[in-house]
Design a protein around this motif. Structure first.
Motif: not given
Length: 128
Positions: A54-56, A77-86, A89-98
């Motif tokens: 949904i964020l993508q 807010t754009r930066g927050i959304v983008d932070s999930y796609f660095g 991000a899959p390894l060390t970034g924030p987890s959208f689901e969590a």
């Protein structure tokens, strides 16, 4: 939805933040003066799964709701959304689901007005 598709911001036409590839689907599903009871999927590509798709979609202009599209208008807010796609991000970034679960729990702790301290909205887009 109709205003966003046919008379956005009182200038006529559709919201320019809607991806041109999504617009025909929206106008077909929601024709002008059409049935307001029609339901749209908010998450193209993974309608039956709670995930980051949904964020993508929002990032790509496939936001069905104007409030979702607005997330990309503000740098914070754009930066927050983008932070999930660095890259990491899959390894060390924030987890959208969590993060989503945490936010729902926090909202659940907001004081709910009951009895004479509050009221139930009978019409969701207007105050009682």
């Amino acid at each position: 939805m109709e205003e966003r598709l046919y008379n956005f911001a009182s200038i006529g036409g559709s919201d320019l933040s809607i991806n041109p590839r999504l617009l025909p689907e929206l106008t077909s599903t929601c024709p002008k003066n059409g049935d307001v009871g029609v339901r749209l999927s908010m998450d193209h590509g993974s309608e039956d799964t709670f995930d980051i798709q949904i964020l993508q979609n929002i990032r790509s202009g496939f936001a069905v709701l104007q409030s979702d599209a607005k997330l990309m208008d503000d740098p914070t807010t754009r930066g927050i959304v983008d932070s999930y796609f660095g890259v990491l991000a899959p390894l060390t970034g924030p987890s959208f689901e969590a993060d989503f679960v945490t936010s729902v729990v926090r909202m659940g702790k907001i004081g709910v007005k009951t009895s004479s301290n509050g009221s139930i909205r009978r019409v969701c887009n207007s105050f009682n």
